[in-house]
Write a protein that holds these residues in place. Structure first.
Motif, PDB file in Angstrom:
ATOM      1  N   LEU A 132      -8.391 -73.465 -16.183  1.00 56.90           N
ATOM      2  CA  LEU A 132      -7.348 -73.769 -17.162  1.00 56.90           C
ATOM      3  C   LEU A 132      -6.793 -75.170 -16.909  1.00 56.90           C
ATOM      4  O   LEU A 132      -6.542 -75.925 -17.851  1.00 56.90           O
ATOM      5  N   CYS A 133      -6.617 -75.529 -15.637  1.00 56.69           N
ATOM      6  CA  CYS A 133      -6.172 -76.887 -15.298  1.00 56.69           C
ATOM      7  C   CYS A 133      -7.185 -77.920 -15.775  1.00 56.69           C
ATOM      8  O   CYS A 133      -6.815 -78.958 -16.346  1.00 56.69           O
ATOM      9  N   LEU A 134      -8.482 -77.651 -15.551  1.00 57.26           N
ATOM     10  CA  LEU A 134      -9.523 -78.576 -15.990  1.00 57.26           C
ATOM     11  C   LEU A 134      -9.552 -78.693 -17.512  1.00 57.26           C
ATOM     12  O   LEU A 134      -9.735 -79.796 -18.056  1.00 57.26           O
ATOM     13  N   ALA A 135      -9.352 -77.574 -18.211  1.00 53.77           N
ATOM     14  CA  ALA A 135      -9.324 -77.611 -19.678  1.00 53.77           C
ATOM     15  C   ALA A 135      -8.140 -78.433 -20.183  1.00 53.77           C
ATOM     16  O   ALA A 135      -8.262 -79.187 -21.160  1.00 53.77           O
ATOM     17  N   THR A 136      -7.009 -78.310 -19.508  1.00 57.21           N
ATOM     18  CA  THR A 136      -5.816 -79.077 -19.902  1.00 57.21           C
ATOM     19  C   THR A 136      -6.015 -80.569 -19.664  1.00 57.21           C
ATOM     20  O   THR A 136      -5.693 -81.398 -20.531  1.00 57.21           O
ATOM     21  N   ILE A 137      -6.550 -80.922 -18.498  1.00 62.09           N
ATOM     22  CA  ILE A 137      -6.825 -82.325 -18.194  1.00 62.09           C
ATOM     23  C   ILE A 137      -7.860 -82.884 -19.159  1.00 62.09           C
ATOM     24  O   ILE A 137      -7.731 -84.013 -19.657  1.00 62.09           O
ATOM     25  N   ASP A 138      -8.905 -82.098 -19.428  1.00 62.75           N
ATOM     26  CA  ASP A 138      -9.947 -82.519 -20.361  1.00 62.75           C
ATOM     27  C   ASP A 138      -9.376 -82.777 -21.750  1.00 62.75           C
ATOM     28  O   ASP A 138      -9.727 -83.767 -22.411  1.00 62.75           O
ATOM     29  N   GLN A 139      -8.481 -81.903 -22.189  1.00 58.63           N
ATOM     30  CA  GLN A 139      -7.902 -82.062 -23.515  1.00 58.63           C
ATOM     31  C   GLN A 139      -6.978 -83.278 -23.572  1.00 58.63           C
ATOM     32  O   GLN A 139      -6.861 -83.926 -24.615  1.00 58.63           O
ATOM     33  N   TYR A 140      -6.343 -83.585 -22.456  1.00 59.13           N
ATOM     34  CA  TYR A 140      -5.542 -84.819 -22.406  1.00 59.13           C
ATOM     35  C   TYR A 140      -6.439 -86.041 -22.579  1.00 59.13           C
ATOM     36  O   TYR A 140      -6.135 -86.947 -23.375  1.00 59.13           O
ATOM     37  N   LYS A 249      -6.731 -80.321 -32.312  1.00 55.95           N
ATOM     38  CA  LYS A 249      -5.452 -79.637 -32.517  1.00 55.95           C
ATOM     39  C   LYS A 249      -5.556 -78.161 -32.154  1.00 55.95           C
ATOM     40  O   LYS A 249      -4.655 -77.595 -31.520  1.00 55.95           O
ATOM     41  N   GLN A 250      -6.667 -77.534 -32.553  1.00 52.50           N
ATOM     42  CA  GLN A 250      -6.849 -76.117 -32.242  1.00 52.50           C
ATOM     43  C   GLN A 250      -6.934 -75.892 -30.735  1.00 52.50           C
ATOM     44  O   GLN A 250      -6.246 -75.017 -30.191  1.00 52.50           O
ATOM     45  N   LEU A 251      -7.762 -76.674 -30.061  1.00 52.39           N
ATOM     46  CA  LEU A 251      -7.928 -76.506 -28.619  1.00 52.39           C
ATOM     47  C   LEU A 251      -6.646 -76.824 -27.860  1.00 52.39           C
ATOM     48  O   LEU A 251      -6.304 -76.145 -26.890  1.00 52.39           O
ATOM     49  N   THR A 252      -5.920 -77.852 -28.312  1.00 46.62           N
ATOM     50  CA  THR A 252      -4.656 -78.188 -27.650  1.00 46.62           C
ATOM     51  C   THR A 252      -3.647 -77.060 -27.814  1.00 46.62           C
ATOM     52  O   THR A 252      -2.938 -76.709 -26.864  1.00 46.62           O
ATOM     53  N   THR A 253      -3.596 -76.472 -29.001  1.00 48.17           N
ATOM     54  CA  THR A 253      -2.699 -75.328 -29.233  1.00 48.17           C
ATOM     55  C   THR A 253      -3.069 -74.155 -28.339  1.00 48.17           C
ATOM     56  O   THR A 253      -2.202 -73.526 -27.712  1.00 48.17           O
ATOM     57  N   MET A 254      -4.368 -73.866 -28.255  1.00 42.72           N
ATOM     58  CA  MET A 254      -4.830 -72.760 -27.422  1.00 42.72           C
ATOM     59  C   MET A 254      -4.499 -73.001 -25.949  1.00 42.72           C
ATOM     60  O   MET A 254      -4.033 -72.093 -25.238  1.00 42.72           O
ATOM     61  N   VAL A 255      -4.721 -74.226 -25.493  1.00 40.19           N
ATOM     62  CA  VAL A 255      -4.459 -74.563 -24.099  1.00 40.19           C
ATOM     63  C   VAL A 255      -2.970 -74.510 -23.793  1.00 40.19           C
ATOM     64  O   VAL A 255      -2.536 -73.968 -22.757  1.00 40.19           O
ATOM     65  N   LEU A 256      -2.142 -75.054 -24.699  1.00 38.07           N
ATOM     66  CA  LEU A 256      -0.697 -75.079 -24.467  1.00 38.07           C
ATOM     67  C   LEU A 256      -0.116 -73.666 -24.407  1.00 38.07           C
ATOM     68  O   LEU A 256       0.759 -73.377 -23.579  1.00 38.07           O
ATOM     69  N   LEU A 257      -0.604 -72.801 -25.273  1.00 38.05           N
ATOM     70  CA  LEU A 257      -0.111 -71.421 -25.246  1.00 38.05           C
ATOM     71  C   LEU A 257      -0.597 -70.687 -24.006  1.00 38.05           C
ATOM     72  O   LEU A 257       0.108 -69.831 -23.452  1.00 38.05           O
ATOM     73  N   GLN A 258      -1.797 -71.038 -23.549  1.00 41.74           N
ATOM     74  CA  GLN A 258      -2.290 -70.465 -22.300  1.00 41.74           C
ATOM     75  C   GLN A 258      -1.435 -70.937 -21.130  1.00 41.74           C
ATOM     76  O   GLN A 258      -1.162 -70.181 -20.194  1.00 41.74           O
ATOM     77  N   LEU A 300      -1.001 -60.418 -16.378  1.00 42.74           N
ATOM     78  CA  LEU A 300      -0.914 -60.659 -17.822  1.00 42.74           C
ATOM     79  C   LEU A 300      -1.611 -61.951 -18.210  1.00 42.74           C
ATOM     80  O   LEU A 300      -2.164 -62.064 -19.302  1.00 42.74           O
ATOM     81  N   PHE A 301      -1.594 -62.929 -17.312  1.00 45.96           N
ATOM     82  CA  PHE A 301      -2.279 -64.198 -17.570  1.00 45.96           C
ATOM     83  C   PHE A 301      -3.766 -63.968 -17.817  1.00 45.96           C
ATOM     84  O   PHE A 301      -4.376 -64.611 -18.676  1.00 45.96           O
ATOM     85  N   TYR A 302      -4.365 -63.051 -17.055  1.00 45.97           N
ATOM     86  CA  TYR A 302      -5.803 -62.818 -17.145  1.00 45.97           C
ATOM     87  C   TYR A 302      -6.159 -61.866 -18.289  1.00 45.97           C
ATOM     88  O   TYR A 302      -7.333 -61.746 -18.637  1.00 45.97           O
ATOM     89  N   ALA A 303      -5.164 -61.216 -18.866  1.00 47.67           N
ATOM     90  CA  ALA A 303      -5.425 -60.229 -19.917  1.00 47.67           C
ATOM     91  C   ALA A 303      -5.040 -60.705 -21.313  1.00 47.67           C
ATOM     92  O   ALA A 303      -5.525 -60.149 -22.301  1.00 47.67           O
ATOM     93  N   GLY A 304      -4.184 -61.734 -21.413  1.00 46.80           N
ATOM     94  CA  GLY A 304      -3.575 -62.026 -22.710  1.00 46.80           C
ATOM     95  C   GLY A 304      -4.109 -63.203 -23.491  1.00 46.80           C
ATOM     96  O   GLY A 304      -3.604 -63.496 -24.580  1.00 46.80           O
ATOM     97  N   SER A 305      -5.143 -63.906 -22.974  1.00 46.57           N
ATOM     98  CA  SER A 305      -5.605 -65.140 -23.624  1.00 46.57           C
ATOM     99  C   SER A 305      -5.995 -64.927 -25.083  1.00 46.57           C
ATOM    100  O   SER A 305      -5.536 -65.634 -25.986  1.00 46.57           O
ATOM    101  N   TYR A 307      -5.293 -62.680 -27.279  1.00 45.80           N
ATOM    102  CA  TYR A 307      -4.224 -62.310 -28.212  1.00 45.80           C
ATOM    103  C   TYR A 307      -3.294 -63.490 -28.485  1.00 45.80           C
ATOM    104  O   TYR A 307      -2.761 -63.631 -29.587  1.00 45.80           O
ATOM    105  N   ILE A 308      -3.131 -64.364 -27.484  1.00 43.71           N
ATOM    106  CA  ILE A 308      -2.379 -65.595 -27.689  1.00 43.71           C
ATOM    107  C   ILE A 308      -3.095 -66.472 -28.715  1.00 43.71           C
ATOM    108  O   ILE A 308      -2.477 -67.034 -29.627  1.00 43.71           O
ATOM    109  N   TYR A 309      -4.424 -66.590 -28.567  1.00 42.05           N
ATOM    110  CA  TYR A 309      -5.210 -67.392 -29.508  1.00 42.05           C
ATOM    111  C   TYR A 309      -5.110 -66.827 -30.925  1.00 42.05           C
ATOM    112  O   TYR A 309      -4.968 -67.580 -31.895  1.00 42.05           O
TER     113      TYR A 309
END
Length: 333
Positions: A132-140, A249-258, A300-305, A307-309
């Protein structure tokens, strides 16, 4: 003289009665909290496990079926994260339900299982949050205006980082095989799964739990998540293709909510584990009860991705419906 002795005797008896009464109340409260934690583990943990497994499979189904995700490095990190989320649910949450909900803790009696559970949970927990950290850095980097920074967002780098961190966290977990075993509480016959090595106990408590699982990923996610959010708000003012804008925009939204889900589930867990390290508070019934709940809520972090998306991204909902009713249906036929 006799009256003084009698008064002192009555005072001592009264003190002993109050102490006994207080200890009984504490014991009763501890038992009650234990039963409440058991019920919560069953009635909240089991649905979380079931929906978490279904959700992670659903997210993987969408991301692996669409070329849009398969060719994007940020989405690739999220795919790996979903895989490790499934592993964490089966090794971490399911065993937590059995231990707390069904009061069947084999780690207290079987040395191999004590070592194996500690070994297998650690890489799933740390690798998932790492990606998740790598995805956030990548999206930045992907939303930066500088082309030199955007070059860091490619699948070749993503594949190499994936191999590195998967091997690194696996090797890190091997320490738990050598340093974890069944121990006995001092002055009792009660056993628990821990480490006889005090240095390793401190390493696990302060480094693995508080730093690697808690404060470090939260800091990285909040920092690069904020920067990515700032960048994506200015995408409309750059000469970026419309399709790329929508995907970013979609990926950034998904990452931010994660990231938000990570913050909500990890912060209480980190705080209570930090507090329970203090010897004077380690046996406090209320704090132990809150620590048990935070450990359950942590999953919950590992179970809710998924549904957040689904809740936040209309585009992801359309993609899920398309994959479910078009691609998968055609494959079945």
């Amino acid at each position: 003289m006799n009256s003084v002795v009698t008064s002192a005797l009555f005072s001592e008896i009264k003190t002993q009665i109050h102490t006994h009464y207080f200890n009984c109340k504490l014991q009763q409260m501890s038992t009650t909290l234990s039963l409440i934690a058991q019920d919560i583990s069953l009635y909240f943990g089991i649905p979380m496990f079931i929906f978490g497994v279904i959700g992670n499979i659903g997210a993987l189904m969408v991301m692996l079926s669409l070329q849009t995700f398969r060719k994007n490095s940020c989405a690739f990190y999220l795919i790996i994260m979903q895989i490790y989320n499934l592993g964490e649910l089966f090794t971490g949450l399911l065993s937590r339900i059995v231990i707390t909900g069904f009061k069947n803790d084999a780690t207290q009696t079987i040395s191999f299982y004590c070592k194996f559970r500690s070994f297998i949970i650690t890489p799933f927990t740390l690798t998932s949050v790492t990606f998740l950290c790598l995805a956030t850095i990548d999206q930045y980097f992907a939303t930066c205006s500088r082309p030199s920074w955007q070059r860091w967002c490619n699948l070749r780098i993503a594949h190499r980082l994936t191999i590195f961190f998967c091997i690194f966290w696996f090797l890190h977990a091997i320490l738990y095989i050598f340093y974890t075993d069944i121990a006995i509480y001092p002055g009792t016959n009660l056993t628990y799964c821990s480490s006889p090595n005090s240095a390793f106990v401190n390493y696990h408590n302060y480094v693995t739990v508080i730093v690697l699982t808690g404060f470090l990923p939260i800091f990285v996610l909040m920092t690069f998540g904020s920067l990515a959010f700032y960048n994506v708000r200015h995408l409309n003012y750059r000469t970026v293709p419309l399709v790329r804008q929508e995907l970013d925009k979609q990926l950034t939204t998904m990452v931010l909510l994660q990231i938000l889900l990570n913050f909500v589930s990890f912060v209480p867990y980190t705080i209570f584990n930090t507090v329970l390290i203090i010897p004077q508070l380690a046996n406090n019934s209320i704090l132990k009860f809150c620590g048990t709940l935070s450990s359950l809520f942590f999953h919950l972090f590992y179970a809710g991705s998924f549904y957040i998306y689904m809740i936040a991204s209309e585009r992801f909902r359309r993609q899920f419906i398309y994959v479910l009713f078009n691609i998968q249906t055609n494959r079945v036929q």
